[in-house]
Design a protein around this motif. Structure first.
Motif, PDB file in Angstrom:
ATOM      1  N   LEU A  82       7.863  -7.534  11.393  1.00  0.00           N
ATOM      2  CA  LEU A  82       8.270  -6.214  10.890  1.00  0.00           C
ATOM      3  C   LEU A  82       8.458  -6.232   9.375  1.00  0.00           C
ATOM      4  O   LEU A  82       8.091  -5.277   8.682  1.00  0.00           O
ATOM      5  N   LEU A  83       9.012  -7.319   8.841  1.00  0.00           N
ATOM      6  CA  LEU A  83       9.196  -7.456   7.399  1.00  0.00           C
ATOM      7  C   LEU A  83       7.846  -7.490   6.684  1.00  0.00           C
ATOM      8  O   LEU A  83       7.659  -6.848   5.643  1.00  0.00           O
ATOM      9  N   ILE A  84       6.888  -8.193   7.246  1.00  0.00           N
ATOM     10  CA  ILE A  84       5.550  -8.260   6.660  1.00  0.00           C
ATOM     11  C   ILE A  84       4.873  -6.891   6.708  1.00  0.00           C
ATOM     12  O   ILE A  84       4.260  -6.450   5.729  1.00  0.00           O
ATOM     13  N   ILE A  85       5.001  -6.202   7.834  1.00  0.00           N
ATOM     14  CA  ILE A  85       4.423  -4.856   7.957  1.00  0.00           C
ATOM     15  C   ILE A  85       5.056  -3.904   6.950  1.00  0.00           C
ATOM     16  O   ILE A  85       4.364  -3.120   6.296  1.00  0.00           O
ATOM     17  N   LEU A  86       6.382  -3.973   6.806  1.00  0.00           N
ATOM     18  CA  LEU A  86       7.075  -3.117   5.838  1.00  0.00           C
ATOM     19  C   LEU A  86       6.632  -3.435   4.418  1.00  0.00           C
ATOM     20  O   LEU A  86       6.394  -2.517   3.618  1.00  0.00           O
ATOM     21  N   SER A  87       6.487  -4.714   4.093  1.00  0.00           N
ATOM     22  CA  SER A  87       6.035  -5.105   2.752  1.00  0.00           C
ATOM     23  C   SER A  87       4.635  -4.566   2.476  1.00  0.00           C
ATOM     24  O   SER A  87       4.363  -4.060   1.382  1.00  0.00           O
ATOM     25  N   ALA A 131       3.284  -1.939   3.916  1.00  0.00           N
ATOM     26  CA  ALA A 131       3.395  -0.475   3.803  1.00  0.00           C
ATOM     27  C   ALA A 131       3.908  -0.067   2.423  1.00  0.00           C
ATOM     28  O   ALA A 131       3.439   0.925   1.848  1.00  0.00           O
ATOM     29  N   MET A 132       4.864  -0.828   1.883  1.00  0.00           N
ATOM     30  CA  MET A 132       5.374  -0.528   0.548  1.00  0.00           C
ATOM     31  C   MET A 132       4.265  -0.690  -0.491  1.00  0.00           C
ATOM     32  O   MET A 132       4.122   0.134  -1.397  1.00  0.00           O
ATOM     33  N   SER A 133       3.470  -1.752  -0.342  1.00  0.00           N
ATOM     34  CA  SER A 133       2.356  -1.980  -1.268  1.00  0.00           C
ATOM     35  C   SER A 133       1.320  -0.869  -1.158  1.00  0.00           C
ATOM     36  O   SER A 133       0.802  -0.383  -2.172  1.00  0.00           O
ATOM     37  N   LEU A 134       1.012  -0.453   0.056  1.00  0.00           N
ATOM     38  CA  LEU A 134       0.045   0.637   0.257  1.00  0.00           C
ATOM     39  C   LEU A 134       0.557   1.950  -0.324  1.00  0.00           C
ATOM     40  O   LEU A 134      -0.221   2.735  -0.879  1.00  0.00           O
ATOM     41  N   LEU A 135       1.855   2.198  -0.202  1.00  0.00           N
ATOM     42  CA  LEU A 135       2.427   3.412  -0.779  1.00  0.00           C
ATOM     43  C   LEU A 135       2.274   3.414  -2.289  1.00  0.00           C
ATOM     44  O   LEU A 135       1.873   4.423  -2.886  1.00  0.00           O
ATOM     45  N   ILE A 136       2.573   2.298  -2.907  1.00  0.00           N
ATOM     46  CA  ILE A 136       2.426   2.210  -4.365  1.00  0.00           C
ATOM     47  C   ILE A 136       0.962   2.384  -4.757  1.00  0.00           C
ATOM     48  O   ILE A 136       0.639   3.093  -5.712  1.00  0.00           O
ATOM     49  N   ALA A 137       0.062   1.757  -4.006  1.00  0.00           N
ATOM     50  CA  ALA A 137      -1.367   1.890  -4.310  1.00  0.00           C
ATOM     51  C   ALA A 137      -1.831   3.329  -4.137  1.00  0.00           C
ATOM     52  O   ALA A 137      -2.615   3.842  -4.941  1.00  0.00           O
ATOM     53  N   SER A 138      -1.320   4.010  -3.114  1.00  0.00           N
ATOM     54  CA  SER A 138      -1.743   5.402  -2.895  1.00  0.00           C
ATOM     55  C   SER A 138      -1.158   6.345  -3.944  1.00  0.00           C
ATOM     56  O   SER A 138      -1.763   7.362  -4.267  1.00  0.00           O
ATOM     57  N   LEU A 139       0.003   6.025  -4.480  1.00  0.00           N
ATOM     58  CA  LEU A 139       0.601   6.866  -5.521  1.00  0.00           C
ATOM     59  C   LEU A 139      -0.026   6.619  -6.894  1.00  0.00           C
ATOM     60  O   LEU A 139       0.063   7.474  -7.775  1.00  0.00           O
ATOM     61  N   SER A 140      -0.645   5.467  -7.069  1.00  0.00           N
ATOM     62  CA  SER A 140      -1.274   5.166  -8.347  1.00  0.00           C
ATOM     63  C   SER A 140      -2.413   6.148  -8.589  1.00  0.00           C
ATOM     64  O   SER A 140      -3.260   6.369  -7.741  1.00  0.00           O
ATOM     65  N   GLY A 141      -2.422   6.754  -9.747  1.00  0.00           N
ATOM     66  CA  GLY A 141      -3.411   7.768 -10.072  1.00  0.00           C
ATOM     67  C   GLY A 141      -2.923   9.171  -9.774  1.00  0.00           C
ATOM     68  O   GLY A 141      -3.450  10.145 -10.287  1.00  0.00           O
ATOM     69  N   ARG A 142      -1.896   9.287  -8.934  1.00  0.00           N
ATOM     70  CA  ARG A 142      -1.326  10.596  -8.596  1.00  0.00           C
ATOM     71  C   ARG A 142       0.053  10.775  -9.244  1.00  0.00           C
ATOM     72  O   ARG A 142       0.408  11.856  -9.656  1.00  0.00           O
ATOM     73  N   VAL A 150      16.150  -0.820   0.536  1.00  0.00           N
ATOM     74  CA  VAL A 150      17.228  -1.027   1.506  1.00  0.00           C
ATOM     75  C   VAL A 150      16.687  -1.532   2.849  1.00  0.00           C
ATOM     76  O   VAL A 150      17.191  -2.541   3.376  1.00  0.00           O
ATOM     77  N   PRO A 151      15.670  -0.897   3.450  1.00  0.00           N
ATOM     78  CA  PRO A 151      15.178  -1.429   4.730  1.00  0.00           C
ATOM     79  C   PRO A 151      14.589  -2.835   4.585  1.00  0.00           C
ATOM     80  O   PRO A 151      14.749  -3.673   5.472  1.00  0.00           O
ATOM     81  N   TRP A 152      13.940  -3.102   3.451  1.00  0.00           N
ATOM     82  CA  TRP A 152      13.370  -4.419   3.219  1.00  0.00           C
ATOM     83  C   TRP A 152      14.482  -5.462   3.174  1.00  0.00           C
ATOM     84  O   TRP A 152      14.367  -6.528   3.784  1.00  0.00           O
ATOM     85  N   GLY A 153      15.572  -5.162   2.479  1.00  0.00           N
ATOM     86  CA  GLY A 153      16.689  -6.095   2.382  1.00  0.00           C
ATOM     87  C   GLY A 153      17.341  -6.362   3.731  1.00  0.00           C
ATOM     88  O   GLY A 153      17.718  -7.494   4.037  1.00  0.00           O
ATOM     89  N   GLY A 206      13.632 -10.954  -2.505  1.00  0.00           N
ATOM     90  CA  GLY A 206      13.515  -9.525  -2.804  1.00  0.00           C
ATOM     91  C   GLY A 206      13.169  -9.263  -4.261  1.00  0.00           C
ATOM     92  O   GLY A 206      12.294  -8.442  -4.565  1.00  0.00           O
ATOM     93  N   VAL A 207      13.845  -9.951  -5.168  1.00  0.00           N
ATOM     94  CA  VAL A 207      13.548  -9.784  -6.598  1.00  0.00           C
ATOM     95  C   VAL A 207      12.139 -10.287  -6.908  1.00  0.00           C
ATOM     96  O   VAL A 207      11.393  -9.656  -7.661  1.00  0.00           O
ATOM     97  N   THR A 208      11.759 -11.398  -6.302  1.00  0.00           N
ATOM     98  CA  THR A 208      10.401 -11.921  -6.503  1.00  0.00           C
ATOM     99  C   THR A 208       9.364 -10.928  -5.999  1.00  0.00           C
ATOM    100  O   THR A 208       8.349 -10.679  -6.664  1.00  0.00           O
ATOM    101  N   PHE A 209       9.596 -10.339  -4.828  1.00  0.00           N
ATOM    102  CA  PHE A 209       8.677  -9.337  -4.279  1.00  0.00           C
ATOM    103  C   PHE A 209       8.613  -8.102  -5.189  1.00  0.00           C
ATOM    104  O   PHE A 209       7.525  -7.585  -5.480  1.00  0.00           O
TER     105      PHE A 209
END
Length: 158
Positions: free
Chosen positions: A19-24, A26-37, A81-84, A109-112
């Motif tokens: 679940l932690l890997i999936i959340l990580s 998803a967070m990366s995909l969200l940032i990638a999808s927001l890039s340019g927008r 918060v959910p990641w932590g 968390g800080v490294t991520f």
């Protein structure tokens, strides 16, 4: 009628890690999808934030302006918060190792968060900046506390 039995559902550590890997991801995909927008705008420095708070106390700044200024930091905090919480549950070694669990959760968390910031330098536009890593770390800490409380508290509603 007697009281019903409380069921305890044990989630294996491997499921928590997945679940932690999936959340990580998803967070990366969200940032990638927001890039340019969405893009990183000008951020206030700490003296500017203090000045804004003084003007708010004097009634010069509205609630809307204060909320608009605080919103990016709040979003950064809530983003981690959910990641932590999941990281704390994945790394937890028991009662005698709780301090170590907090330290490992914060370090990873800080490294991520810093890794996400560095990765964004390759994207068309940045969504967050390097100063957001501090808010991410605070969100990670709040999530770790929530994960710890989840292990310590049992709440039952009748």
């Amino acid at each position: 009628m007697g009281k019903s039995t409380i069921r305890v559902v044990t989630v294996p550590r491997a499921v928590t890690v997945i679940l932690l890997i999936i959340l990580s991801a998803a967070m990366s995909l969200l940032i990638a999808s927001l890039s340019g927008r969405a893009y990183l705008g000008a951020r206030l420095t700490m003296p500017e934030v203090v000045s804004l708070m003084h003007r708010y106390d004097e009634g010069v700044v509205s609630n809307d302006a204060l909320l608009a200024t605080a919103a990016p930091g709040i979003a950064d905090l809530l983003f981690f918060v959910p990641w932590g919480a999941l990281a704390f549950l994945a790394f937890d070694g028991g009662d005698e190792h709780r301090l170590r669990t907090y330290l490992v959760t914060l370090a990873v968390g800080v490294t991520f968060a810093l890794g996400l910031m560095a990765w964004q330098s390759r994207l068309p536009t940045r969504v967050t900046g390097w100063d957001d890593a501090g808010w991410n770390a605070l969100g990670c800490l709040f999530g770790a506390v929530a994960g710890h409380l989840r292990k310590r508290l049992r709440i039952r509603f009748d």
